[in-house]
Every structure is written in C-alpha cells, then in structure tokens.
Write an enzyme that holds these catalytic residues in place. Structure first.
Site, mmCIF file in Angstrom:
data_model
loop_
_atom_site.group_PDB
_atom_site.id
_atom_site.type_symbol
_atom_site.label_atom_id
_atom_site.label_comp_id
_atom_site.label_asym_id
_atom_site.label_seq_id
_atom_site.Cartn_x
_atom_site.Cartn_y
_atom_site.Cartn_z
ATOM 1 N N GLU A 34 0.816 -1.722 -0.209
ATOM 2 C CA GLU A 34 -0.288 -0.001 -0.144
ATOM 3 C C GLU A 34 1.407 1.329 -0.167
ATOM 4 O OE1 GLU A 34 -2.883 0.496 -0.313
ATOM 5 O OE2 GLU A 34 -4.113 -1.721 -0.887
ATOM 6 N N TYR A 115 -7.119 5.976 4.967
ATOM 7 C CA TYR A 115 -7.596 5.147 3.451
ATOM 8 C C TYR A 115 -6.226 3.922 4.407
ATOM 9 C CZ TYR A 115 -5.548 2.557 0.165
ATOM 10 O OH TYR A 115 -5.317 1.335 -1.399
ATOM 11 N N ASP A 133 -9.604 5.177 -1.577
ATOM 12 C CA ASP A 133 -8.966 6.293 -2.688
ATOM 13 C C ASP A 133 -9.350 6.084 -3.528
ATOM 14 O OD1 ASP A 133 -9.100 3.671 -4.071
ATOM 15 O OD2 ASP A 133 -7.410 2.784 -4.131
ATOM 16 N N CYS A 181 -13.856 1.354 -14.219
ATOM 17 C CA CYS A 181 -14.647 2.378 -14.086
ATOM 18 C C CYS A 181 -13.717 3.347 -13.911
ATOM 19 C CB CYS A 181 -14.910 2.642 -12.709
ATOM 20 S SG CYS A 181 -16.133 4.255 -12.891
ATOM 21 N N CYS A 188 -18.733 0.714 -19.172
ATOM 22 C CA CYS A 188 -19.523 0.595 -18.709
ATOM 23 C C CYS A 188 -19.858 -0.820 -18.882
ATOM 24 C CB CYS A 188 -20.689 1.852 -18.586
ATOM 25 S SG CYS A 188 -19.943 3.534 -18.055
ATOM 26 N N CYS A 191 -18.762 -3.484 -16.911
ATOM 27 C CA CYS A 191 -18.818 -3.515 -15.757
ATOM 28 C C CYS A 191 -20.252 -3.745 -14.667
ATOM 29 C CB CYS A 191 -19.543 -1.943 -15.063
ATOM 30 S SG CYS A 191 -18.909 -1.335 -13.836
ATOM 31 N N CYS A 197 -25.407 1.242 -10.992
ATOM 32 C CA CYS A 197 -24.824 2.880 -11.133
ATOM 33 C C CYS A 197 -25.867 3.945 -11.451
ATOM 34 C CB CYS A 197 -23.936 2.417 -12.334
ATOM 35 S SG CYS A 197 -22.648 3.711 -12.022
#
Ligand code: SF4
Length: 343
Positions: A34, A115, A133, A181, A188, A191, A197
């Site tokens: 991370e 985060y 994030d 995304c 899309c 997705c 959405c």
C-alpha cells in the site's frame, strides 16, 4: 449480502488481478504494497515490491537496515518521504514486536493515514472496514451519481460493505476503478455493477467526478555541477526532511519556482558553497515533472574549485562513479549520472 457487493465479488472471484501482495496477505506485505502503490502504478510497483521482500523478508530486517540502503532500494519510485516513513515505522513495529491490530494503532504509524489503516485492517486482518482511495472514490461517486466531496464516498463505501469479506470488497473496488471504471472512457458495458450505477442510468458518467481545475505548476531552474578529482566525483546529501530527503546528488542550486534574475545563480552559488561559481559545458539537460512542480535541470562540468561549505546539504563525499552507485539517488540525479557515464 448487499446486491452491489454480491455482483462485485462474483466478478472479483472470477477475474481478480494476480498481484504478488495478494498471496499470503500479512500486515507487513499489505502495508509495504500500500505504501508503494500510493501515487504509483501497479506495474511499476511489482518489481520493487519483490526486490524489497527479497532483501527485507520481515519488518525486523527493514528496521535494522541503514536508511541509505532503503532509499537506494526505493530509488526511482519517487516520493521518498514514503521510504523514510516506512523505515521509521518498521523501527516502531520491530521494537513493539508486533503490528498494531486496530485502526487507531495503525494510524499512529508514520505515513499511515485513514485509507491505508483501513486497507491493512481489512486485507491483512479481515476486519469489516471499508476504505476509499482515488479509484474507489470515483466508483462510488458514479454509482451514486454523487458530485459531493470525498468524505461522502466513505459513507457510500460502508453502505455496501459485505461483512466477512471486506478485504476482497475493497480490493475488488480498487480493481474496478483501475480496469473498468477508469477516469476517462469507463468500460460501462463490461462493468459488473452497471445495473446499480446511477450515473450510467442518468447518462452523466462523463460528468462525474467533475474535472479538477489545476493551477499551473511553478517551474524551478536547477543547476548541478560535476566536480571530478582523481577519478572520484563529488556528491552531496540532502537533508532528511523535504523533497528528495536523504538522497545524494551533484552539488546543486535552485531558483525556487522562479526564473533566475541576472547574476542570481552566481550569487547563490558563491553564498552556498564559499567558492566562486564557474560553470563549464552543459553535459545533460532535462525537464523533470513532479505532481505539483516542474524542474528545468542542467548538469554542468565545473571549471572551478569544489565547495568548501555545505550549503543546505548535510554531507559531501567523493565517490567512485558507476551507473548504478550503491547510494540513494533521486531519479533526476540518476538520469544525469547515466548521461555522464555514457560520455
Ligand atoms: Fe463506472 Fe460505468 Fe460501472 Fe458506473 S457502469 S460504475 S460509470 S464503469
């Protein structure tokens, strides 16, 4: 289970990216990945992560390593304060004998924010913590057609969290933001959460999130000088705090976000290093862009005396030069060195 989380996890279970830090998750591996992934692309991070783990298999190995070695291993990843915080935090964890187990304890480590603490708690410890994030914020903003600030995305992310699978849920959202995304031209039709959405249903995907208005980054002039003596070159070490902290470079002066006024570089050099400014031919020039600053860098062979004062540096040293020296250099200095060695 929340319907969005159910569709998202079905996609993740079938098609998750294979990444080295996802096998055998542990607080150390998750934390290391991370930290490296902040502001840096996954493909760039993978070889650094593998080299780091090979050299520092456990947090105790990292804690006892000299900072110089850690910075050298980090060389090229940028944002060196991350490496310094990593080293400092490793010392704290090693002294305590264990990683903190809760969000508050994780956040007390240098360089660990909201985060990252939630990412470690969910991925390494399986705690039911949502995290946000840049990727997850974008997905949540679109899913909820929410044009508001980042804080609201934490509420959305928590709302869909599937108890018992928070680590996978967070990583699935990160993957979705990185692969599907995306900021521009999201895919899309492919997705897994498109049926949930709102931005897609309203036809406003391209408007969310609203594009940031960026101020023009200031341009600083950097003039670095190469001093050579008996086959050795003079390098100077920057203070540990601040940009490129603790890294080595050719003695340099900078114009701090402005163009040089007449004779300013001469005055600045003389004042910093106690010897007259005498710049010879330019060996290498480049424009170096960081997220909020731009540097116009020129590396010149000096025709004058080597500095007798340290200026803002903490140390100067004559070193044997090779294209891969065993001390930490910024990416900019590495480029200059490479040009010098190939002449
Ligand atoms: Fe993003 Fe499109 Fe999926 Fe909505 S449908 S979450 S905009 S990729």
């Amino acid at each position: 289970m929340d319907p969005l989380a159910k569709d998202l996890l079905a996609w993740y279970d079938a098609d998750a990216r294979v990444l080295p830090w996802r096998s055998e998750p542990s607080p150390y591996r998750t934390w290391l990945s991370e930290v490296m992934l902040q502001q840096t692309q996954v493909d760039t991070v993978i070889p650094y992560f593998e080299r780091f783990l090979k050299r520092f298999p456990a947090v105790e190995d990292l804690a006892v390593a000299p900072l110089d070695e850690v910075l050298e291993m980090w060389s090229g990843l940028g944002y060196y304060s991350r490496a310094r915080n990593l080293h400092k935090a490793a010392g704290i964890v090693s002294e305590k004998g264990t990683f903190p187990f809760d969000i508050k304890g994780l956040r007390s480590l240098p360089g660990v924010g909201e985060y990252m603490a939630a990412a470690i708690a969910s991925i390494a410890y399986g705690q039911d913590e949502a995290t946000v994030d840049g990727n997850i914020a974008r997905v949540m903003a679109r899913v909820h057609a929410d044009r508001g600030p980042r804080k609201g995305m934490w509420t959305h992310a928590r709302q869909h969290l599937p108890p018992g699978r928070a680590g996978d849920y967070n990583q699935a959202l990160m993957d979705l933001g990185a692969r599907i995304c995306r900021p521009r031209s999201p895919k899309c039709p492919k997705c897994p959460v498109s049926s949930h959405c709102e931005a897609r249903a309203l036809g406003v995907v391209d408007e969310i999130p609203a594009p940031k208005v960026r101020k023009a980054a200031p341009v600083s002039q950097l003039e670095a000088h190469v001093f050579e003596r008996n086959g050795l070159y003079l390098l100077a070490r920057r203070p540990v705090e601040g940009l490129w902290g603790g890294l080595w470079e050719f003695p340099t002066i900078g114009s701090a976000g402005k163009h040089w006024a007449k004779d300013e570089r001469r005055r600045k050099w003389d004042a910093a290093y106690g010897v007259p400014h005498q710049a010879g031919p330019v060996l290498f020039e480049t424009r170096h862009v960081l997220s909020h600053r731009i540097f116009q860098y020129a590396l010149q062979r000096s025709t004058g005396e080597a500095p007798i004062a340290l200026g803002e540096y903490t140390e100067m040293r004559w070193v044997q030069m090779d294209p891969k020296p065993s001390i930490g250099l910024s990416a900019l200095t590495s480029k200059g060195l490479h040009a010098l060695c190939s002449q």
